[in-house]
Scaffold this motif. Structure first.
Motif, mmCIF file in Angstrom:
data_model
loop_
_atom_site.group_PDB
_atom_site.id
_atom_site.type_symbol
_atom_site.label_atom_id
_atom_site.label_comp_id
_atom_site.label_asym_id
_atom_site.label_seq_id
_atom_site.Cartn_x
_atom_site.Cartn_y
_atom_site.Cartn_z
ATOM 1 N N ASN A 1 0.859 -1.176 0.000
ATOM 2 C CA ASN A 1 0.000 0.000 0.000
ATOM 3 C C ASN A 1 0.897 1.228 0.000
ATOM 4 O O ASN A 1 1.951 1.222 0.654
ATOM 5 N N TYR A 2 0.468 2.274 -0.719
ATOM 6 C CA TYR A 2 1.288 3.472 -0.861
ATOM 7 C C TYR A 2 0.469 4.728 -0.639
ATOM 8 O O TYR A 2 -0.730 4.764 -0.925
ATOM 9 N N SER A 3 1.132 5.763 -0.173
ATOM 10 C CA SER A 3 0.470 7.056 -0.124
ATOM 11 C C SER A 3 0.318 7.570 -1.552
ATOM 12 O O SER A 3 1.088 7.209 -2.461
ATOM 13 N N ASP A 4 -0.670 8.410 -1.760
ATOM 14 C CA ASP A 4 -0.923 8.928 -3.105
ATOM 15 C C ASP A 4 0.273 9.700 -3.638
ATOM 16 O O ASP A 4 0.535 9.716 -4.841
ATOM 17 N N SER A 5 1.029 10.327 -2.744
ATOM 18 C CA SER A 5 2.135 11.179 -3.178
ATOM 19 C C SER A 5 3.309 10.391 -3.759
ATOM 20 O O SER A 5 4.144 10.964 -4.467
ATOM 21 N N VAL A 6 3.392 9.087 -3.475
ATOM 22 C CA VAL A 6 4.527 8.300 -3.975
ATOM 23 C C VAL A 6 4.088 7.159 -4.886
ATOM 24 O O VAL A 6 4.943 6.478 -5.466
ATOM 25 N N LYS A 7 2.790 6.947 -5.022
ATOM 26 C CA LYS A 7 2.282 5.846 -5.830
ATOM 27 C C LYS A 7 2.810 5.951 -7.264
ATOM 28 O O LYS A 7 2.770 7.013 -7.875
ATOM 29 N N GLY A 8 3.320 4.834 -7.763
ATOM 30 C CA GLY A 8 3.866 4.817 -9.108
ATOM 31 C C GLY A 8 5.337 5.169 -9.181
ATOM 32 O O GLY A 8 5.977 4.963 -10.218
ATOM 33 N N ARG A 9 5.890 5.698 -8.091
ATOM 34 C CA ARG A 9 7.308 6.075 -8.072
ATOM 35 C C ARG A 9 8.113 5.240 -7.076
ATOM 36 O O ARG A 9 9.301 4.981 -7.313
ATOM 37 N N PHE A 10 7.485 4.851 -5.967
ATOM 38 C CA PHE A 10 8.165 4.093 -4.920
ATOM 39 C C PHE A 10 7.660 2.647 -4.928
ATOM 40 O O PHE A 10 6.486 2.401 -5.210
ATOM 41 N N THR A 11 8.547 1.734 -4.558
ATOM 42 C CA THR A 11 8.183 0.329 -4.441
ATOM 43 C C THR A 11 8.743 -0.235 -3.143
ATOM 44 O O THR A 11 9.961 -0.150 -2.907
ATOM 45 N N ILE A 12 7.867 -0.796 -2.330
ATOM 46 C CA ILE A 12 8.297 -1.453 -1.103
ATOM 47 C C ILE A 12 8.380 -2.959 -1.364
ATOM 48 O O ILE A 12 7.550 -3.521 -2.084
ATOM 49 N N SER A 13 9.395 -3.589 -0.796
ATOM 50 C CA SER A 13 9.545 -5.032 -0.947
ATOM 51 C C SER A 13 10.186 -5.579 0.315
ATOM 52 O O SER A 13 10.752 -4.829 1.112
ATOM 53 N N ARG A 14 10.094 -6.890 0.488
ATOM 54 C CA ARG A 14 10.678 -7.510 1.669
ATOM 55 C C ARG A 14 11.432 -8.764 1.281
ATOM 56 O O ARG A 14 11.026 -9.475 0.349
ATOM 57 N N ASN B 1 12.387 -11.899 3.331
ATOM 58 C CA ASN B 1 12.233 -12.563 4.627
ATOM 59 C C ASN B 1 13.467 -13.383 5.009
ATOM 60 O O ASN B 1 13.740 -13.582 6.188
ATOM 61 N N ALA B 2 14.194 -13.854 4.026
ATOM 62 C CA ALA B 2 15.404 -14.628 4.316
ATOM 63 C C ALA B 2 16.485 -13.758 4.962
ATOM 64 O O ALA B 2 17.311 -14.258 5.734
ATOM 65 N N LYS B 3 16.445 -12.466 4.655
ATOM 66 C CA LYS B 3 17.447 -11.543 5.194
ATOM 67 C C LYS B 3 16.866 -10.586 6.228
ATOM 68 O O LYS B 3 17.548 -9.657 6.679
ATOM 69 N N ASN B 4 15.598 -10.805 6.606
ATOM 70 C CA ASN B 4 14.940 -9.937 7.600
ATOM 71 C C ASN B 4 15.065 -8.464 7.243
ATOM 72 O O ASN B 4 15.328 -7.611 8.103
ATOM 73 N N THR B 5 14.843 -8.169 5.980
ATOM 74 C CA THR B 5 15.066 -6.822 5.481
ATOM 75 C C THR B 5 13.885 -6.362 4.641
ATOM 76 O O THR B 5 13.313 -7.147 3.877
ATOM 77 N N VAL B 6 13.556 -5.087 4.780
ATOM 78 C CA VAL B 6 12.553 -4.459 3.926
ATOM 79 C C VAL B 6 13.240 -3.325 3.175
ATOM 80 O O VAL B 6 14.113 -2.645 3.720
ATOM 81 N N HIS B 7 12.856 -3.168 1.908
ATOM 82 C CA HIS B 7 13.463 -2.158 1.054
ATOM 83 C C HIS B 7 12.421 -1.153 0.593
ATOM 84 O O HIS B 7 11.226 -1.446 0.529
ATOM 85 N N LEU B 8 12.901 0.032 0.247
ATOM 86 C CA LEU B 8 12.055 1.027 -0.397
ATOM 87 C C LEU B 8 12.825 1.574 -1.592
ATOM 88 O O LEU B 8 13.811 2.310 -1.424
ATOM 89 N N GLN B 9 12.412 1.172 -2.780
ATOM 90 C CA GLN B 9 13.010 1.679 -4.012
ATOM 91 C C GLN B 9 12.290 2.961 -4.385
ATOM 92 O O GLN B 9 11.067 2.960 -4.562
ATOM 93 N N MET B 10 13.052 4.054 -4.487
ATOM 94 C CA MET B 10 12.465 5.362 -4.757
ATOM 95 C C MET B 10 12.994 5.869 -6.085
ATOM 96 O O MET B 10 14.200 6.100 -6.235
ATOM 97 N N ASN B 11 12.093 6.031 -7.046
ATOM 98 C CA ASN B 11 12.452 6.522 -8.366
ATOM 99 C C ASN B 11 11.776 7.871 -8.618
ATOM 100 O O ASN B 11 10.842 8.254 -7.917
ATOM 101 N N SER B 12 12.266 8.563 -9.641
ATOM 102 C CA SER B 12 11.697 9.865 -10.024
ATOM 103 C C SER B 12 11.542 10.782 -8.816
ATOM 104 O O SER B 12 10.484 11.387 -8.604
#
Length: 115
Positions: free
Chosen positions: A58-71, A73-84
């Motif tokens: 789920n994304y806020s409207d201000s970042v939808k289409g530009r940011f991607t969150i992913s996880r 689980n094997a590395k206990n890590t969450v990422h946020l890819q921020m483009n544009s």
């Protein structure tokens, strides 16, 4: 002891990209939702992106289409890819989860978008 440690922030020009990471310890990472918040100077902290244990995002409207969150689980890590990236994306970005009735925040990582 639950710990969330963010990394990956920095200075980037408008239109550029950054990838934030949040490494967790002390929790069974795979069963909890993870979130990214941000706080700009003089503004309230706001939810940017969230991902459930099952991978629903789920994304806020201000970042939808530009940011991607992913996880990862094997590395206990969450990422946020921020483009544009835009100057208005400038903020301290925080990783957050709720576990056992308590809120847990990372220390934050600064993202500055400027030419």
């Amino acid at each position: 002891q639950v710990q969330l440690v963010e990394s990956g922030g920095g200075l980037v020009q408008p239109g550029g990209s950054l990838r934030l990471s949040c490494a967790s310890s002390g929790i069974i990472f795979s069963i909890y939702a993870m979130n990214w918040y941000r706080q700009a100077p003089g503004k309230q902290r706001e939810l940017v992106a969230a991902i459930t244990s099952g991978g629903t995002t789920n994304y806020s409207d201000s970042v939808k289409g530009r940011f991607t969150i992913s996880r990862d689980n094997a590395k206990n890590t969450v990422h946020l890819q921020m483009n544009s990236l835009k100057p208005e994306d400038t903020a301290v970005y925080y990783c957050y989860t709720r576990f056992g009735g308590y809120n847990y925040w990372g220390q934050g990582t600064q993202v500055t978008v400027s030419s």
